[in-house]
Design an enzyme around this catalytic site. Structure first.
Site, PDB file in Angstrom:
ATOM      1  CG  ASP A 105      14.360  58.575  31.037  1.00 42.49           C
ATOM      2  OD1 ASP A 105      14.158  57.481  30.499  1.00 42.49           O
ATOM      3  OD2 ASP A 105      13.828  59.625  30.611  1.00 42.49           O
ATOM      4  CE  LYS A 133      10.772  58.783  32.401  1.00 39.00           C
ATOM      5  NZ  LYS A 133      10.831  59.779  31.308  1.00 39.00           N
ATOM      6  NE  ARG A 168      13.526  72.769  38.367  1.00 37.31           N
ATOM      7  CZ  ARG A 168      14.275  71.822  37.802  1.00 37.31           C
ATOM      8  NH1 ARG A 168      14.234  70.597  38.244  1.00 37.31           N
ATOM      9  NH2 ARG A 168      15.068  72.117  36.786  1.00 37.31           N
TER      10      ARG A 168
HETATM   11  P1  XMP Z   1      18.864  59.995  32.092  1.00 39.06           P
HETATM   12  O1  XMP Z   1      18.148  59.784  30.775  1.00 39.06           O
HETATM   13  O2  XMP Z   1      20.234  60.529  31.907  1.00 39.06           O
HETATM   14  O3  XMP Z   1      17.983  61.119  32.724  1.00 39.06           O
HETATM   15  O4  XMP Z   1      18.774  58.778  32.986  1.00 39.06           O
HETATM   16  C1  XMP Z   1      18.251  61.588  33.928  1.00 39.06           C
HETATM   17  C2  XMP Z   1      17.837  63.010  34.060  1.00 39.06           C
HETATM   18  O5  XMP Z   1      16.917  63.438  33.074  1.00 39.06           O
HETATM   19  C3  XMP Z   1      15.819  64.074  33.638  1.00 39.06           C
HETATM   20  N1  XMP Z   1      14.609  63.280  33.367  1.00 39.06           N
HETATM   21  C4  XMP Z   1      13.375  63.677  33.602  1.00 39.06           C
HETATM   22  N2  XMP Z   1      12.924  64.809  34.144  1.00 39.06           N
HETATM   23  N3  XMP Z   1      10.739  64.008  33.918  1.00 39.06           N
HETATM   24  C5  XMP Z   1      11.607  64.965  34.301  1.00 39.06           C
HETATM   25  O6  XMP Z   1      11.179  65.980  34.804  1.00 39.06           O
HETATM   26  C6  XMP Z   1      11.106  62.837  33.373  1.00 39.06           C
HETATM   27  O7  XMP Z   1      10.272  61.986  33.049  1.00 39.06           O
HETATM   28  C7  XMP Z   1      12.513  62.662  33.201  1.00 39.06           C
HETATM   29  N4  XMP Z   1      13.253  61.661  32.707  1.00 39.06           N
HETATM   30  C8  XMP Z   1      14.528  62.078  32.833  1.00 39.06           C
HETATM   31  C9  XMP Z   1      16.096  64.165  35.104  1.00 39.06           C
HETATM   32  O8  XMP Z   1      16.602  65.425  35.385  1.00 39.06           O
HETATM   33  C10 XMP Z   1      17.144  63.135  35.371  1.00 39.06           C
HETATM   34  O9  XMP Z   1      18.042  63.563  36.328  1.00 39.06           O
HETATM   35 MG    MG Z   2      15.258  68.176  34.561  1.00 36.54          MG
END
Ligand code: XMP
Ligand code: MG
Length: 182
Positions: A105, A133, A168
């Site tokens: 993300d 994403k 989950r």
């Molecule tokens: P980052 O922002 O660090 O995010 O790249 C990574 C972690 O954040 C969680 N994540 C999500 N979990 N739906 C989720 O259930 C989402 O849309 C989402 N976006 C980020 C996820 O745990 C990932 O490892």
């Molecule tokens: Mg999570």
């Protein structure tokens, strides 16, 4: 017809899509790591289901270990602070490492993990992200070698991914209704 959870607006990937994507990622890893015995590092908890399926799709020797990190807490936005909650039990010095992550993300989690694990001198380190994403704006320099699928900038759950430890168990990737988390 399978019942869709009432908190889900759209199913982005169904079970068949997921199977096909993971098989394809497994085939790529098999081809790239023939004879190398990489260690798959599953990032808990979100990547547990993906990792279990990915391992079964890899047809060369590989190991698995687990790390737990947290950047979200129970929210739907990255806090910007990544904490290691559970570290690896395996020494990775000189080892080929593949980080298996559920979703890329903001990139904060993976850039932190790459830094932390690189300091242990693995032979190589790559990322297998089940989802990426498509966000507006920049993210830190994180380039996953393997990406299963791209998803729009919405909060997605299922197939291991949660919101506040819910959803989950859904066998598909779905978009969570914004009113659930806002
Ligand atoms: P980052 O922002 O660090 O995010 O790249 C990574 C972690 O954040 C969680 N994540 C999500 N979990 N739906 C989720 O259930 C989402 O849309 C989402 N976006 C980020 C996820 O745990 C990932 O490892
Ligand atoms: Mg999570």
């Amino acid at each position: 017809m399978e019942q869709i959870h009432p908190d889900i607006t759209d199913v982005l990937l169904n079970e068949d899509d997921i199977k096909e994507i993971v098989l394809c990622m497994g085939n790529q890893i098999t081809a790239d790591y023939e004879g190398k015995n990489p260690l798959i590092v599953a990032v808990l908890r979100g990547a547990f289901m993906f990792t279990a399926d990915l391992m079964r799709a890899i047809q060369t020797d590989c190991g698995v270990d687990f790390m737990a990190v947290s950047s979200y807490g129970d929210g739907a936005k990255s806090s910007g602070v990544v904490r290691i909650i559970k570290d690896l039990d395996t020494k990775i010095e000189g080892r080929d490492v593949i980080i298996a992550e559920d979703i890329l993300d903001s990139g904060l989690t993976l850039s932190y993990l790459i830094k932390a694990l690189s300091a242990r001198h693995p032979k190589s380190i790559e990322i297998a992200a089940f989802l990426e994403k498509d966000i507006k704006g920049k993210r830190p320099a994180v380039t996953p070698r393997y990406v299963g699928a791209h998803v729009p900038d919405a909060f997605v759950v299922g197939y291991g991914l949660d919101f506040a430890e819910c959803y989950r168990n859904l066998p598909y990737i779905g978009v969570l209704k914004p009113e659930v988390y806002s």
